[in-house]
Motif scaffolding. Structure first.
Motif, PDB file in Angstrom:
ATOM      1  N   LYS A  47     -43.862  28.540 -90.478  1.00  0.00           N
ATOM      2  CA  LYS A  47     -44.528  27.609 -91.392  1.00  0.00           C
ATOM      3  C   LYS A  47     -46.037  27.594 -91.180  1.00  0.00           C
ATOM      4  N   MET A  48     -46.488  27.673 -89.918  1.00  0.00           N
ATOM      5  CA  MET A  48     -47.917  27.613 -89.644  1.00  0.00           C
ATOM      6  C   MET A  48     -48.645  28.826 -90.219  1.00  0.00           C
ATOM      7  N   GLN A  49     -48.032  30.019 -90.128  1.00  0.00           N
ATOM      8  CA  GLN A  49     -48.678  31.199 -90.687  1.00  0.00           C
ATOM      9  C   GLN A  49     -48.958  31.027 -92.173  1.00  0.00           C
ATOM     10  N   PHE A  50     -48.001  30.469 -92.891  1.00  0.00           N
ATOM     11  CA  PHE A  50     -48.179  30.277 -94.333  1.00  0.00           C
ATOM     12  C   PHE A  50     -49.000  29.028 -94.643  1.00  0.00           C
ATOM     13  N   ASP A  51     -48.911  28.015 -93.785  1.00  0.00           N
ATOM     14  CA  ASP A  51     -49.746  26.824 -93.981  1.00  0.00           C
ATOM     15  C   ASP A  51     -51.231  27.182 -93.932  1.00  0.00           C
ATOM     16  N   VAL A  52     -51.614  28.031 -92.993  1.00  0.00           N
ATOM     17  CA  VAL A  52     -53.021  28.391 -92.831  1.00  0.00           C
ATOM     18  C   VAL A  52     -53.449  29.430 -93.864  1.00  0.00           C
ATOM     19  N   ASN A  53     -52.749  30.568 -93.899  1.00  0.00           N
ATOM     20  CA  ASN A  53     -53.206  31.682 -94.720  1.00  0.00           C
ATOM     21  C   ASN A  53     -52.992  31.491 -96.211  1.00  0.00           C
ATOM     22  N   VAL A  54     -51.931  30.791 -96.576  1.00  0.00           N
ATOM     23  CA  VAL A  54     -51.585  30.655 -98.004  1.00  0.00           C
ATOM     24  C   VAL A  54     -51.882  29.253 -98.524  1.00  0.00           C
ATOM     25  N   LEU A  55     -51.209  28.247 -97.977  1.00  0.00           N
ATOM     26  CA  LEU A  55     -51.416  26.885 -98.482  1.00  0.00           C
ATOM     27  C   LEU A  55     -52.845  26.416 -98.251  1.00  0.00           C
ATOM     28  N   GLY A  56     -53.447  26.808 -97.119  1.00  0.00           N
ATOM     29  CA  GLY A  56     -54.831  26.429 -96.865  1.00  0.00           C
ATOM     30  C   GLY A  56     -55.767  26.969 -97.929  1.00  0.00           C
ATOM     31  N   THR A  57     -55.572  28.234 -98.292  1.00  0.00           N
ATOM     32  CA  THR A  57     -56.395  28.841 -99.346  1.00  0.00           C
ATOM     33  C   THR A  57     -56.202  28.129-100.672  1.00  0.00           C
ATOM     34  N   LEU A  58     -54.957  27.806-100.990  1.00  0.00           N
ATOM     35  CA  LEU A  58     -54.683  27.112-102.249  1.00  0.00           C
ATOM     36  C   LEU A  58     -55.293  25.716-102.281  1.00  0.00           C
ATOM     37  N   LEU A  59     -55.138  24.972-101.182  1.00  0.00           N
ATOM     38  CA  LEU A  59     -55.593  23.584-101.178  1.00  0.00           C
ATOM     39  C   LEU A  59     -57.116  23.467-101.194  1.00  0.00           C
ATOM     40  N   VAL A  60     -57.801  24.327-100.422  1.00  0.00           N
ATOM     41  CA  VAL A  60     -59.262  24.281-100.452  1.00  0.00           C
ATOM     42  C   VAL A  60     -59.756  24.628-101.857  1.00  0.00           C
ATOM     43  N   SER A  61     -59.159  25.652-102.460  1.00  0.00           N
ATOM     44  CA  SER A  61     -59.537  26.022-103.828  1.00  0.00           C
ATOM     45  C   SER A  61     -59.283  24.866-104.784  1.00  0.00           C
ATOM     46  N   LYS A  62     -58.126  24.239-104.648  1.00  0.00           N
ATOM     47  CA  LYS A  62     -57.758  23.128-105.536  1.00  0.00           C
ATOM     48  C   LYS A  62     -58.801  22.019-105.523  1.00  0.00           C
ATOM     49  N   HIS A  63     -59.405  21.764-104.358  1.00  0.00           N
ATOM     50  CA  HIS A  63     -60.357  20.659-104.248  1.00  0.00           C
ATOM     51  C   HIS A  63     -61.794  21.064-104.565  1.00  0.00           C
ATOM     52  N   VAL A  64     -62.051  22.367-104.688  1.00  0.00           N
ATOM     53  CA  VAL A  64     -63.383  22.821-105.099  1.00  0.00           C
ATOM     54  C   VAL A  64     -63.427  23.103-106.600  1.00  0.00           C
ATOM     55  N   ILE A  65     -62.305  23.491-107.176  1.00  0.00           N
ATOM     56  CA  ILE A  65     -62.261  23.841-108.602  1.00  0.00           C
ATOM     57  C   ILE A  65     -62.753  22.718-109.514  1.00  0.00           C
ATOM     58  N   PRO A  66     -62.373  21.446-109.303  1.00  0.00           N
ATOM     59  CA  PRO A  66     -62.872  20.406-110.213  1.00  0.00           C
ATOM     60  C   PRO A  66     -64.393  20.347-110.270  1.00  0.00           C
ATOM     61  N   HIS A  67     -65.052  20.538-109.131  1.00  0.00           N
ATOM     62  CA  HIS A  67     -66.517  20.549-109.090  1.00  0.00           C
ATOM     63  C   HIS A  67     -67.065  21.729-109.892  1.00  0.00           C
ATOM     64  N   MET A  68     -66.497  22.902-109.690  1.00  0.00           N
ATOM     65  CA  MET A  68     -66.953  24.083-110.418  1.00  0.00           C
ATOM     66  C   MET A  68     -66.634  23.968-111.909  1.00  0.00           C
ATOM     67  N   ARG A  69     -65.514  23.360-112.223  1.00  0.00           N
ATOM     68  CA  ARG A  69     -65.150  23.165-113.635  1.00  0.00           C
ATOM     69  C   ARG A  69     -66.190  22.309-114.345  1.00  0.00           C
ATOM     70  N   LYS A  70     -66.631  21.248-113.698  1.00  0.00           N
ATOM     71  CA  LYS A  70     -67.649  20.381-114.294  1.00  0.00           C
ATOM     72  C   LYS A  70     -68.989  21.101-114.436  1.00  0.00           C
ATOM     73  N   GLU A  71     -69.275  21.992-113.475  1.00  0.00           N
ATOM     74  CA  GLU A  71     -70.519  22.759-113.529  1.00  0.00           C
ATOM     75  C   GLU A  71     -70.438  23.896-114.544  1.00  0.00           C
ATOM     76  N   GLY A  72     -69.220  24.287-114.887  1.00  0.00           N
ATOM     77  CA  GLY A  72     -69.024  25.384-115.833  1.00  0.00           C
ATOM     78  C   GLY A  72     -69.266  26.751-115.243  1.00  0.00           C
ATOM     79  N   GLU A  73     -69.292  26.836-113.891  1.00  0.00           N
ATOM     80  CA  GLU A  73     -69.523  28.119-113.231  1.00  0.00           C
ATOM     81  C   GLU A  73     -69.158  28.009-111.760  1.00  0.00           C
ATOM     82  N   GLY A  74     -69.098  29.147-111.118  1.00  0.00           N
ATOM     83  CA  GLY A  74     -68.805  29.203-109.684  1.00  0.00           C
ATOM     84  C   GLY A  74     -68.015  30.459-109.363  1.00  0.00           C
TER      85      GLY A  74
END
Length: 273
Positions: free
Chosen positions: A100-127
């Protein structure tokens, strides 16, 4: 104020080198580390580098780091999902927690960080979001069920995500490094799961470990990856994948030319299997 990049996993290796490289290029850098940020005197001493705690396995930590980055620099132009590690070994010997830890870090971590940055980039219209994959997301080595599984997942989810982000003006890119001179191998050895009581695997494991030493004898320095990340962040192209390192170039190119049976026969030969 210049452009700002947020990089995960900056304590060592690729993340640390990329932090210093972008700093030299005049960027604002949010360098995230899992812990002990106050002890990182080198990064803390760099002008326009903000060192922030971020644990990719904890969503609240991600939210706080992203908010802090935006409050400090006003904008995140580029996100680099670099945090990750390799767990190798026999699946039969690997505890559920380690799987679980291997996928929590390499996969879910990548997804979750992206998920929380995308709204900011969406509002900016770029990124631009840059996910650190691996040549191990295109090919496999024996004993790499967990690591390769996680990097194949990064490849698939990144490619799929690129469709919806393109509609928002956000680019998604992947870096596929080869063998890099970092502490990756030491981490692998610390996370090598092999039950000595399973004698049926003994000869197989010894041959694989010997073969790994041969394959990993030629390594590139982390600067190779930092330069490729900078290229991906600044070239303005819609290019999805960037290969980093001559070994990755050779291996990925060769894999594209072979069917499964041919590739696996070559790998077995190199491993002495």
């Amino acid at each position: 104020m210049g452009k700002t990049i947020l990089i995960t996993g900056c304590s060592t290796g690729i993340g640390r080198m990329t932090t210093k490289y972008f700093h030299q290029k005049g960027w604002n850098v949010v360098a995230t580390v899992r812990s002990n940020l106050e002890k990182d005197e080198e990064l803390n001493a760099l002008e326009n580098v903000l060192v922030v705690t971020l644990d990719v396995t904890k969503e609240e930590s991600i939210k706080e780091a992203v908010t802090t980055a935006i409050d400090w620099f006003g904008k995140i132009d580029v996100l680099v999902n670099n945090a990750g590690y390799g767990a190798y070994g026999l699946l039969e010997s690997t505890p559920e927690k380690a799987i679980k830890m291997q996928f929590d870090v390499n996969v879910l971590g990548t997804l979750l960080v992206s998920k929380h940055v995308i709204p900011h980039m969406r509002k900016e219209g770029e990124g631009t979001i840059i996910n650190i994959s691996s040549m191990g997301g295109k090919i496999t080595f024996p004993l790499g069920t967990l690591y390769h599984g996680s990097k194949f997942a990064v490849e698939g989810m990144s490619e799929a995500l690129s469709f919806e982000l393109e509609a928002l003006g956000i680019k998604l890119k992947m870096i596929e490094p080869g063998m890099i001179n970092t502490n990756f191998e030491k981490t692998v050895m610390r996370n090598l799961y092999f039950d000595l009581s399973l004698q049926e695997y003994g000869e197989f494991v010894q041959r694989v470990l010997s073969g790994m030493k041969y394959i990993g004898s030629s390594r590139s320095e982390p600067i190779i990856v930092a330069e490729k990340i900078f290229e991906a962040a600044t070239d303005g192209k819609k290019q999805l994948r960037y290969i980093a390192g001559p070994d990755a170039e050779e291996i990925i190119t060769t894999r594209k030319q072979l069917d499964d049976d041919a590739y696996m026969a070559i790998m077995k030969q190199q491993m002495g299997l």
